[in-house]
Design a protein around this motif. Structure first.
Motif, PDB file in Angstrom:
ATOM      1  N   UNK A  86       0.843  -1.183   0.000  1.00 54.66           N
ATOM      2  CA  UNK A  86       0.000   0.000   0.000  1.00 54.66           C
ATOM      3  C   UNK A  86       0.879   1.234   0.000  1.00 54.66           C
ATOM      4  N   UNK A  87       0.612   2.179  -0.890  1.00 53.90           N
ATOM      5  CA  UNK A  87       1.429   3.387  -1.008  1.00 53.90           C
ATOM      6  C   UNK A  87       0.523   4.601  -1.118  1.00 53.90           C
ATOM      7  N   UNK A  88       0.774   5.612  -0.289  1.00 57.46           N
ATOM      8  CA  UNK A  88       0.016   6.861  -0.352  1.00 57.46           C
ATOM      9  C   UNK A  88       0.873   7.962  -0.956  1.00 57.46           C
ATOM     10  N   UNK A  89       0.214   8.920  -1.569  1.00 56.11           N
ATOM     11  CA  UNK A  89       0.925  10.056  -2.147  1.00 56.11           C
ATOM     12  C   UNK A  89       1.656  10.811  -1.045  1.00 56.11           C
ATOM     13  N   UNK A  90       2.803  11.354  -1.349  1.00 53.94           N
ATOM     14  CA  UNK A  90       3.661  11.933  -0.327  1.00 53.94           C
ATOM     15  C   UNK A  90       3.095  13.124   0.395  1.00 53.94           C
ATOM     16  N   UNK A  91       2.069  13.775  -0.162  1.00 48.46           N
ATOM     17  CA  UNK A  91       1.487  14.942   0.514  1.00 48.46           C
ATOM     18  C   UNK A  91       0.233  14.582   1.308  1.00 48.46           C
ATOM     19  N   UNK A  92      -0.103  13.290   1.367  1.00 50.88           N
ATOM     20  CA  UNK A  92      -1.317  12.856   2.062  1.00 50.88           C
ATOM     21  C   UNK A  92      -0.998  12.607   3.534  1.00 50.88           C
ATOM     22  N   UNK A  93      -1.838  13.135   4.419  1.00 52.35           N
ATOM     23  CA  UNK A  93      -1.635  12.969   5.852  1.00 52.35           C
ATOM     24  C   UNK A  93      -1.902  11.525   6.263  1.00 52.35           C
ATOM     25  N   UNK A  94      -1.298  11.076   7.386  1.00 55.34           N
ATOM     26  CA  UNK A  94      -1.428   9.666   7.788  1.00 55.34           C
ATOM     27  C   UNK A  94      -2.863   9.184   7.929  1.00 55.34           C
ATOM     28  N   UNK A  95      -3.733   9.982   8.560  1.00 59.44           N
ATOM     29  CA  UNK A  95      -5.123   9.547   8.744  1.00 59.44           C
ATOM     30  C   UNK A  95      -5.830   9.390   7.399  1.00 59.44           C
ATOM     31  N   UNK A  96      -5.605  10.353   6.489  1.00 57.03           N
ATOM     32  CA  UNK A  96      -6.223  10.271   5.168  1.00 57.03           C
ATOM     33  C   UNK A  96      -5.653   9.092   4.385  1.00 57.03           C
ATOM     34  N   UNK A  97      -4.373   8.832   4.597  1.00 56.52           N
ATOM     35  CA  UNK A  97      -3.718   7.697   3.923  1.00 56.52           C
ATOM     36  C   UNK A  97      -4.369   6.387   4.333  1.00 56.52           C
ATOM     37  N   UNK A  98      -4.497   6.174   5.647  1.00 56.54           N
ATOM     38  CA  UNK A  98      -5.085   4.921   6.119  1.00 56.54           C
ATOM     39  C   UNK A  98      -6.536   4.793   5.675  1.00 56.54           C
ATOM     40  N   UNK A  99      -7.249   5.921   5.643  1.00 59.60           N
ATOM     41  CA  UNK A  99      -8.644   5.889   5.195  1.00 59.60           C
ATOM     42  C   UNK A  99      -8.742   5.490   3.727  1.00 59.60           C
ATOM     43  N   UNK A 100      -7.865   6.045   2.891  1.00 63.72           N
ATOM     44  CA  UNK A 100      -7.862   5.716   1.463  1.00 63.72           C
ATOM     45  C   UNK A 100      -7.554   4.234   1.251  1.00 63.72           C
ATOM     46  N   UNK A 101      -6.524   3.729   1.946  1.00 65.57           N
ATOM     47  CA  UNK A 101      -6.163   2.325   1.796  1.00 65.57           C
ATOM     48  C   UNK A 101      -7.244   1.408   2.345  1.00 65.57           C
ATOM     49  N   UNK A 102      -7.869   1.839   3.445  1.00 65.70           N
ATOM     50  CA  UNK A 102      -8.960   1.044   4.031  1.00 65.70           C
ATOM     51  C   UNK A 102     -10.091   0.868   3.018  1.00 65.70           C
ATOM     52  N   UNK A 103     -10.465   1.953   2.348  1.00 57.44           N
ATOM     53  CA  UNK A 103     -11.535   1.864   1.347  1.00 57.44           C
ATOM     54  C   UNK A 103     -11.144   0.911   0.216  1.00 57.44           C
ATOM     55  N   UNK A 104      -9.890   0.971  -0.194  1.00 56.89           N
ATOM     56  CA  UNK A 104      -9.462   0.106  -1.291  1.00 56.89           C
ATOM     57  C   UNK A 104      -9.386  -1.362  -0.881  1.00 56.89           C
ATOM     58  N   UNK A 105      -9.077  -1.636   0.401  1.00 54.99           N
ATOM     59  CA  UNK A 105      -9.086  -3.031   0.853  1.00 54.99           C
ATOM     60  C   UNK A 105     -10.486  -3.613   0.811  1.00 54.99           C
ATOM     61  N   UNK A 106     -11.491  -2.752   0.895  1.00 52.27           N
ATOM     62  CA  UNK A 106     -12.879  -3.212   0.776  1.00 52.27           C
ATOM     63  C   UNK A 106     -13.264  -3.390  -0.690  1.00 52.27           C
TER      64      UNK A 106
END
Length: 681
Positions: A86-106
């Motif tokens: 799982x990789x988040x864009x470098x300007x994305x905050x940690x909480x938003x990052x985990x939320x984005x990845x969480x949605x994609x795991x679903x």
């Protein structure tokens, strides 16, 4: 006519707004279809690989102490071992990052069912998993591309050189990044004094050389897809980049440390120096002028068409309608229409011997078509409290839904005053005839009950998030859950359902429908409903399944209790035996307590505190997830204070009464509760 004028005015205003924002909206990339489902291998639904994949996705973002936007892990043993990144864009905050990845795991396992390897790109994150080791391996295919539809004005060669200089500078910076982050962003002014914004990124597990090679390969896609365009976004499994002529990123996010206050090792990223001279000319101004003139012409055309339509609607003579307006709207589902004589023969002229039960809609009959298919037929009663609106809902909504945990609509019949709905026959009847029956409830051990709870949850999640429509059921209850031959649950009765826009979160109504006891407080008292209203009903139903008790008040010694308050008190004291159905085995105490916990989370008074159905499904499928502490449930009995919802409803009612003029049709339909009692079918 006053209403017609209001409608026309609103249409003109909305058209102006749409045209005003059209150019901005059309330039934004669409990531809805950014799924890549590999054909390199499949797994079965009950396989070890599927179990390993579920575990890995549930725990992916918790497998690191330092949150820097990159997660990689593996789980299981060969040949069923699963790897994920799982990789988040470098300007994305940690909480938003985990939320984005969480949605994609679903989303990803649902969009790519049974594929052992899959990938999902999003604006802010990328998720991929595979049966093979993918960590530290550079892969530049497959490629996902989205391009800005607007062309760059000016000399194309000069623009391409300017863009390549910008991207090459960023590529060098990203590749030189450490093992925590390989990301760079910048903006630079170029042709016609326009600013170009760009970012590049590699997965930090790559070497400097592999990162440079991946980005070089990705840059090569520009001339194939996007030459001369103002912007583009290009993803590969190991790297990605994006450029636009408007700002689309924020400052580089800090690296979040565990609990200390030390700052993370984030290198300052300076924009590359670009000295490209701006090209001179009037092409940019001409392009803007053409766009403005075109928008004005389009606006005028739309307004003229709306005015003509309004005049036509005002002067035309109303048509005589042999049947209700609902009939006209069902035209799109004409392929499902069945002949009345066919259904009459199938049910032996609706004989009493074929009667399965009665509900708010009317009588339900068992039948058999000429091809030997067994069906269930709902026949609208002449004195039914429901009618064409509910009939239309069932036909238009259920016909478009396909899920194993939803009852399947086979057809409908519309002839004269007859209204018939034809469904698949579900042999074990409705859930209430099992859990509330002192003998039949013994057939439902904890494993079966947990399976039923999970199936209902998945069906609701499909309605709320995964289907082509977003649907609020509004009448979820035990009698509307049917059980097939293998005791799999199927949600039925969509007569009260409401269709939402995909980005709509809530709505209000003065027509309260459903069944008291399952209704959420904000809906029963205020008419406010949302997906969280269904979550509340699910929570009540879940507690009923666990306890074998109806949600209405019941005797408890000398006290009269409400199921929610009774469950809350026993859960607080850690007591399962008082609430759990006595027929359930003792060995399931921990699982039952967790089930009660999830049910109480769903029936919390505060709408925001209730989980979504996506969260509920995760809670039911993974014991690795720590459950939050629920607050006091809604409708808590013997409470000495009036709830905030009650106070808010009273305020809303006063505002409504003083500001809203109610029509006679509104007054005739303020409260139409549906109380359905079906016999086994």
């Amino acid at each position: 006519m006053e209403n017609m004028a209001k409608v026309c005015s609103r249409l003109i205003f909305q058209s102006a707004i749409c045209l005003f924002f059209a150019q901005a909206i059309i330039a934004k990339p669409n990531f809805n279809n950014s799924f890549v489902c590999s054909d390199k291998g499949d797994y079965t639904s009950n396989s070890t690989y599927k179990a390993n994949l579920n575990h890995l996705l549930y725990t992916l973002t918790s497998n690191t102490e330092i949150d820097y936007g990159f997660y990689n892990s593996s789980y299981g043993r060969d040949p069923d071992k699963v790897y994920a990144i799982g990789l988040c864009r470098g300007d994305v905050k940690p909480d938003e990052c985990r939320s984005c990845l969480y949605n994609n795991t679903i989303l990803l396992p649902r969009y790519c069912p049974n594929q052992k390897e899959a990938m999902k790109q999003d604006e802010y994150c990328i998720l991929r998993y595979s049966f093979r080791n993918i960590l530290g391996i550079m892969e530049d295919h497959p490629v996902f591309i989205q391009k800005n539809i607007h062309d760059q004005s000016g000399n194309l060669g000069t623009y391409n050189q300017f863009l390549r200089t910008l991207l090459d500078g960023l590529s060098n910076q990203a590749a030189a990044g450490g093992s925590l982050r390989k990301f760079a962003e910048a903006n630079s002014t170029g042709m016609n004094s326009k600013t170009q914004y760009a970012l590049v990124q590699c997965t930090p597990d790559l070497s400097q050389t592999d990162c440079s090679d991946c980005l070089l390969s990705a840059f090569g896609q520009i001339h194939l897809c996007c030459n001369g365009k103002q912007g583009a976004v290009i993803f590969t499994p190991s790297c990605n980049f994006r450029y636009e002529q408007y700002p689309f990123f924020g400052p580089v996010a800090d690296i979040a440390q565990p609990s200390t206050n030390t700052s993370g090792p984030v290198a300052d990223i300076a924009p590359p120096s670009t000295n490209t001279s701006a090209a001179k000319g009037n092409d940019g101004n001409k392009s803007q002028t053409v766009i403005i003139v075109g928008s004005i012409i389009a606006f005028v055309v739309v307004v003229v068409l709306i005015i003509i339509s309004c005049i036509y609607l005002r002067v035309r003579k109303p048509r005589e309608k042999p049947e209700s307006q609902a009939v006209e709207e069902i035209g799109n589902a004409e392929s499902l229409r069945l002949d009345f004589k066919t259904i009459k023969v199938a049910t032996d002229d609706f004989s009493n011997a074929n009667e399965l039960g009665k509900g708010g809609f009317g009588v339900v009959y068992k039948g058999k078509l000429s091809n030997e298919q067994v069906i269930a037929v709902k026949r609208l009663s002449k004195n039914s409290g429901q009618g064409d609106l509910e009939f239309k809902n069932e036909v238009l909504l259920v016909a478009k839904l396909q899920h194993r945990n939803l009852v399947r609509l086979l057809g409908f019949c519309l002839e004269g005053i007859e209204r018939l709905l034809i469904y698949e026959f579900v042999p074990n009847g409705s859930l209430d005839h099992f859990i509330f029956d002192p003998i039949k409830r013994e057939q439902l051990d904890w494993t079966r009950r947990y399976k039923i709870i999970g199936g209902i949850a998945r069906g609701l999640l499909y309605l709320h998030e995964d289907s082509r429509l977003r649907i609020i059921h509004r009448d979820l209850k035990a009698s509307n859950i049917l059980l097939d031959s293998e005791m799999n649950p199927k949600i039925s009765d969509f007569g009260m359902a409401r269709l939402f826009e995909l980005d709509q979160s809530e709505a209000n109504t003065s027509r309260i429908v459903g069944t008291y006891g399952y209704m959420s407080p904000e809906y029963a008292m205020c008419g406010h409903f949302s997906v969280k209203s269904d979550v509340f009903s699910f929570g009540v139903l879940m507690l009923e399944i666990i306890s074998g008790q109806k949600n209405s008040s019941f005797g408890n010694g000398e006290n009269i209790e409400n199921l929610l308050s009774y469950a809350w008190k026993n859960w607080k004291h850690g007591i399962v035996s008082n609430l759990a159905d006595p027929t359930l085995e003792v060995g399931s105490t921990t699982e039952i307590m967790r089930g009660i916990h999830i049910g109480l989370l769903c029936v919390q008074e505060n709408v925001v505190d209730r989980p979504t159905m996506a969260s509920v499904v995760l809670m039911l499928n993974s014991y690795a997830i720590t459950l939050p502490i629920p607050s006091q449930p809604a409708f808590f009995m013997n409470s000495g204070t009036k709830s905030n919802i009650c106070l808010q409803c009273e305020h809303d009612s006063r505002v409504t009464e003083s500001n809203q003029s109610k029509s006679s049709s509104d007054q005739a339909s303020l409260n139409e509760a549906s109380i359905t009692e079906l016999s086994p079918r």
